[in-house]
Design a protein around this motif. Structure first.
Motif, PDB file in Angstrom:
ATOM      1  N   PHE A   1      -3.440 102.712  12.194  1.00 17.80           N
ATOM      2  CA  PHE A   1      -2.885 102.513  10.614  1.00 17.80           C
ATOM      3  C   PHE A   1      -1.055 102.745  10.774  1.00 17.80           C
ATOM      4  O   PHE A   1      -0.312 102.477  10.224  1.00 17.80           O
TER       5      PHE A   1
ATOM      6  N   LYS B   1      12.412 122.495   8.218  1.00 14.32           N
ATOM      7  CA  LYS B   1      10.678 122.152   8.276  1.00 14.32           C
ATOM      8  C   LYS B   1      10.113 120.604   9.239  1.00 14.32           C
ATOM      9  O   LYS B   1      10.904 119.723   9.586  1.00 14.32           O
TER      10      LYS B   1
ATOM     11  N   GLY C   1       3.002 118.133   6.086  1.00 15.28           N
ATOM     12  CA  GLY C   1       1.701 117.498   5.455  1.00 15.28           C
ATOM     13  C   GLY C   1       0.964 116.574   6.825  1.00 15.28           C
ATOM     14  O   GLY C   1      -0.438 117.068   6.362  1.00 15.28           O
ATOM     15  N   GLY C   2       2.027 115.520   7.467  1.00 16.39           N
ATOM     16  CA  GLY C   2       1.186 114.539   8.451  1.00 16.39           C
ATOM     17  C   GLY C   2      -0.169 114.816   8.802  1.00 16.39           C
ATOM     18  O   GLY C   2       0.172 116.857   9.617  1.00 16.39           O
ATOM     19  N   GLY C   3      -0.489 113.972   9.328  1.00 15.40           N
ATOM     20  CA  GLY C   3      -1.335 113.909  10.434  1.00 15.40           C
ATOM     21  C   GLY C   3      -2.719 114.194  10.015  1.00 15.40           C
ATOM     22  O   GLY C   3      -3.836 114.268  10.404  1.00 15.40           O
TER      23      GLY C   3
ATOM     24  N   GLU D   1      -4.413 113.002   7.310  1.00 19.37           N
ATOM     25  CA  GLU D   1      -5.190 111.756   7.038  1.00 19.37           C
ATOM     26  C   GLU D   1      -6.487 111.359   6.088  1.00 19.37           C
ATOM     27  O   GLU D   1      -6.420 112.173   5.452  1.00 19.37           O
TER      28      GLU D   1
ATOM     29  N   LYS E   1       3.390 115.973  -4.692  1.00 16.45           N
ATOM     30  CA  LYS E   1       4.829 115.287  -4.873  1.00 16.45           C
ATOM     31  C   LYS E   1       3.863 113.780  -4.054  1.00 16.45           C
ATOM     32  O   LYS E   1       3.018 113.377  -3.792  1.00 16.45           O
TER      33      LYS E   1
END
Ligand code: V47
Ligand code: SF4
Length: 393
Positions: free
Chosen positions: A89, A157, A192-194, A196, A306
């Protein structure tokens, strides 16, 4: 007097003669502040219409936050878009063998970005990028130390669990040791990524080669155990089913019960331009709004939900404020490329404080500037902005 519990909008919807009995029972549980089960979450996705889900999510949002809608003043640093992983993606990354098509910033170049904000009231730098084989733990320790030394009031962050998993393995340190090293260097919280979609069947299809669900959760748990706060995302609207979304949210809800270290849940809408999944149509706005509402109802132990406006676009982001969302991220200042490269309508994501506060006011909410960990900095409800402030970039 009407209490939040007897919200008339919700009561009217519940009295509809044709309302499904299961939905009615779930809605009553929510009004009684009881937790809903995974099966009930699934029923909300499958049977809930946008009117009922929106009214319930708005009720829960107002019970918790009233009209307050948070934002912060921040900028991003994206150290590189060179990445050893091959998430299908991703429109942003370039493989190491094609690195001349991408970018790799030196520490000095990144410090120049930080220095551009020297006289500006930003409170947070958000650092996230690809997983470059030559940018390792000691490189990022030096970067964080330099940022903190130059500007001690700026909250750092940084780094998704995917970047950290690679850094720690390469440096041959445990997750706990790696978190200690970065936290002592000055890293204060994690984005908060990764994440998925955690379910292995989906990960196998969209991002088979990066850290799995257990690894992602273990890194966030280690951060929480050090007293750091982190966020959690969910990339939705591609090959996943409703059941996969519930499974994802359930794993996060369980870790949050254990640690209480998550601040915010951030659903990220899959954008389909310029990647290997371009044949998959993007979700509709109705589906987006339903998802935000279910997230607010399911993630009962996450204080904040969010909508990341650079990815959703500012108009849809405004709508989400009636579907459970109480945070719109930050001013960003045109410092991220992840979404513009994936086809977001926000090609140069940047809003000044007046524009972001006005966006929130136009949706009938109270704009409140926060810091990264949700200490309130300023309520903008009664601030009147000049045309010049609203029009300048
Ligand atoms: O993990 C990549 C997503 C994430 C696409 O914690 C895509 O405050 C949609 O996590 N379509 C990274 N999404 C960004 C991120 C983030 C952003 C803003 C705030 C915070 C926070 C975290 O971007 C990746 C992935 O899920 N992503 N490509 C795409 N085509
Ligand atoms: Fe690399 Fe992140 Fe893109 Fe995956 S989403 S290819 S880990 S930059």
């Amino acid at each position: 007097m009407t209490t939040r519990k007897d919200n008339p909008a919700v009561q009217t919807l519940l009295q509809q003669a044709n309302l499904d009995a299961q939905l009615k029972r779930i809605a009553e549980k929510i009004l009684q502040q009881e937790r809903i089960t995974p099966d009930e979450g699934l029923i909300l996705f499958e049977k809930g219409d946008i009117g009922l889900l929106g009214a319930l999510a708005n009720h829960v949002r107002e019970r918790r936050h009233g009209d307050k809608t948070y934002f912060n003043r921040n900028f991003h640093i994206e150290p590189t878009n060179v990445c050893i992983f091959t998430c299908h993606f991703c429109s942003y990354s370039r493989l190491y063998k094609n690195r001349e098509d991408g970018w790799e910033l030196s520490i000095d170049q990144m410090m120049d970005i930080v220095k551009k904000y020297d006289n500006q009231p930003v409170t947070e730098v958000h650092i996230v990028g690809g997983v470059h084989p030559k940018m390792q733990l000691d490189f990022f320790v030096e970067l964080i130390q330099k940022i903190r030394a130059h500007r001690p009031d700026l909250h750092v962050k940084g780094f998704t669990a995917v970047e950290l998993d690679y850094m720690f393995r390469k440096a041959k340190v445990s997750v706990e040791e790696g978190m200690r090293i970065l936290n002592e260097a000055g890293l204060q919280s994690m984005p908060g990524g990764g994440a998925e979609i955690f379910h292995p069947d989906v990960r196998a299809k969209i991002c088979h080669d990066k850290v799995d669900a257990d690894g992602w959760l273990a890194i966030h748990k280690a951060a929480h155990n050090r007293g750091m706060h982190t966020n959690a995302t969910m990339l939705y609207g591609h090959v996943e089913t409703y059941a996969h979304r519930i499974d994802h949210m359930e794993r996060l809800r369980q870790l949050q019960d254990e640690t209480g270290g998550f601040n915010t849940f951030i659903p990220l809408k899959f954008r389909n331009k310029g990647n290997d999944m371009s044949h998959i149509p993007e979700s509709s706005i109705v589906e987006d709004l339903k998802l935000y509402a279910v997230a607010r109802l399911y993630m009962d132990n996450f204080p904040h939900l969010k909508a990341y406006w650079p990815m959703l676009g500012r108009n849809t982001a405004q709508l989400t404020l009636s579907f459970g969302v109480n945070d719109l991220d930050g001013t960003i200042d045109d410092t991220t490329k992840i979404y513009s490269m994936a086809g977001s309508e926000e090609q140069n994501p940047s809003m000044n404080t007046a524009q972001l506060a006005m966006l929130i006011k136009q949706a009938g909410r109270k704009p409140v500037e926060r810091d990264t960990v949700y200490n309130e900095i300023k309520d903008y409800s009664d601030v009147v902005f000049s045309d010049e402030e609203l029009l300048t970039k």
